[in-house]
Design an enzyme around this catalytic site. Structure first.
Site, short mmCIF file in Angstrom:
data_model
loop_
_atom_site.label_atom_id
_atom_site.label_comp_id
_atom_site.label_asym_id
_atom_site.label_seq_id
_atom_site.Cartn_x
_atom_site.Cartn_y
_atom_site.Cartn_z
N LYS A 66 0.82 -9.44 4.68
CA LYS A 66 -0.05 -9.63 3.47
C LYS A 66 -1.55 -11.32 4.27
O LYS A 66 -2.47 -10.65 3.48
CB LYS A 66 0.39 -10.52 2.82
N LYS A 96 5.15 5.50 1.01
CA LYS A 96 5.82 4.87 -0.44
C LYS A 96 4.52 5.33 -1.67
O LYS A 96 3.52 4.57 -1.41
CB LYS A 96 6.20 4.06 -0.02
N LYS A 132 0.79 1.45 -5.51
CA LYS A 132 0.13 1.21 -7.48
C LYS A 132 -1.28 0.68 -6.36
O LYS A 132 -2.35 1.04 -6.99
CB LYS A 132 0.42 -0.23 -7.96
#
Ligand code: TRP
Length: 330
Positions: free
Chosen positions: A113, A195, A198
């Site tokens: 992040k 994966k 979103k």
């Protein structure tokens, strides 16, 4: 025998995907009779990345609506909003004083992040796992259903709990990760080796829980497969088809062998439309309930107020115990 305690949460970051649903929410629904479950909207964690305030508020209520629409019964589960429970940040502060910078520095999610949001590497992002530890330890959770990406955060939670317990005597229960069966990892429809996310830029890669039936059908039709034209489970050699089989298997409660039999002699065209119809059939009633709930904010409020009350009672007690042990006047 007392039921085991489960706690989990999802950040309030916009629309969820079919992967989030099959990987978490759907499993949670299946656990609601067997366990004493606490499910929160992790809105405080969402603050670690800059968000538009109105959007965050909207997303929080939308996620709550989704929990209920997906089948989480507010009578059986304690459903609440993280920021409404003062013990989470309070306990998190105490736990921060028992967590080392070196430990937090090793967190791969922090590194990811921080790289992604290089202009906003705030200390909340750094201490994110400590707040998560507080979420879990405040409820004496036995089991924490999480995806692979959160396993490291659960390990640090156990380390913090163990450290605290060894100094002050048994205070926290040792939580364990609860990794669901298949479905813990639904992959992208265009790139079945990573994966379903979103944040995927390619809309065809993900099914959003708010997609219309036609969008869902179109996305499955275009899903990446292989040239064998045989429905067979082989994650390495046939990641696309295997992923579609997992989706179908979870929704239809069928094993991979059963699915192979069902589509024996049939091609990918038939298989893909069967998967699409299964998904549409599952999502249509969910979407209907979701939209109804979004239109009745007073219903949503009643749901979280009930959950908040119970969550507050439980955590206030534990927080007092912790304050007392470390030497605060209570
Ligand atoms: N960090 C989790 C995620 O992004 C969300 C979360 C916050 C959580 N607190 C938690 C999950 C406590 C399990 C338990 O997926």
């Amino acid at each position: 025998m007392e039921k085991k305690i489960i706690l989990s949460g999802i950040q309030a970051t916009g629309v969820l995907t079919l992967g989030n649903y099959l990987g978490s929410l759907n499993n949670w629904v299946e656990m609601q009779d067997k366990y004493d479950c606490y499910y929160m909207i992790a809105d405080l964690h969402t603050l670690t990345i800059r968000k538009d305030p109105e959007e965050l508020r909207k997303n929080t209520l939308a996620l709550l609506a989704l929990y209920v629409a997906a089948g989480l019964d507010p009578e059986k589960n304690t459903i609440f909003i993280q920021s409404h429970i003062p013990a989470h940040p309070a306990l998190s502060w105490v736990l921060n004083c028992y967590t080392y910078m070196g430990e937090l520095n090793r967190m791969t999610q922090f590194k990811d992040k921080a790289a992604k949001h290089a202009d906003n590497i705030n200390s909340g992002l750094f201490t994110y796992p400590v707040l998560m530890a507080a979420d879990i330890l405040a409820y004496n959770a036995d089991l924490v259903p999480v995806g692979d990406d959160q396993k490291q955060h659960l390990e640090i939670t156990r380390d913090i709990a163990e450290r605290f317990n060894s100094i002050y005597g048994k205070t926290f229960k040792m939580p364990e990760a609860y990794i669901g069966k298949v479905g813990a990892r639904i992959m992208g429809l265009q790139d079945p080796t990573s994966k379903m996310s979103k944040s995927a830029v390619n809309e065809l890669d993900k099914i959003l829980l708010t997609d219309t039936p036609d969008e869902i059908r179109k996305k499955f039709k275009k899903a990446v497969t292989d040239s064998e034209n045989k429905v067979r489970y082989d994650k390495e050699a046939k990641p696309g088809v295997s992923n579609l089989m997992s989706i179908y298997g979870i929704i239809k409660h069928k094993s991979m062998e059963e699915i192979e039999k069902e589509f024996d002699g049939k091609g990918y065209g038939d298989f893909k439309s069967a998967v699409a119809e299964a998904v549409v059939e599952r999502l249509e009633p969910l979407q209907k309930r979701y939209n109804e709930l979004l239109e009745s904010p007073e219903k949503l409020r009643a749901i979280y107020e009930k959950g908040d009350k119970k969550a507050r009672e439980i955590t206030d007690k534990l927080l007092k115990e912790v304050y007392k042990k470390v030497g605060l006047v209570i």
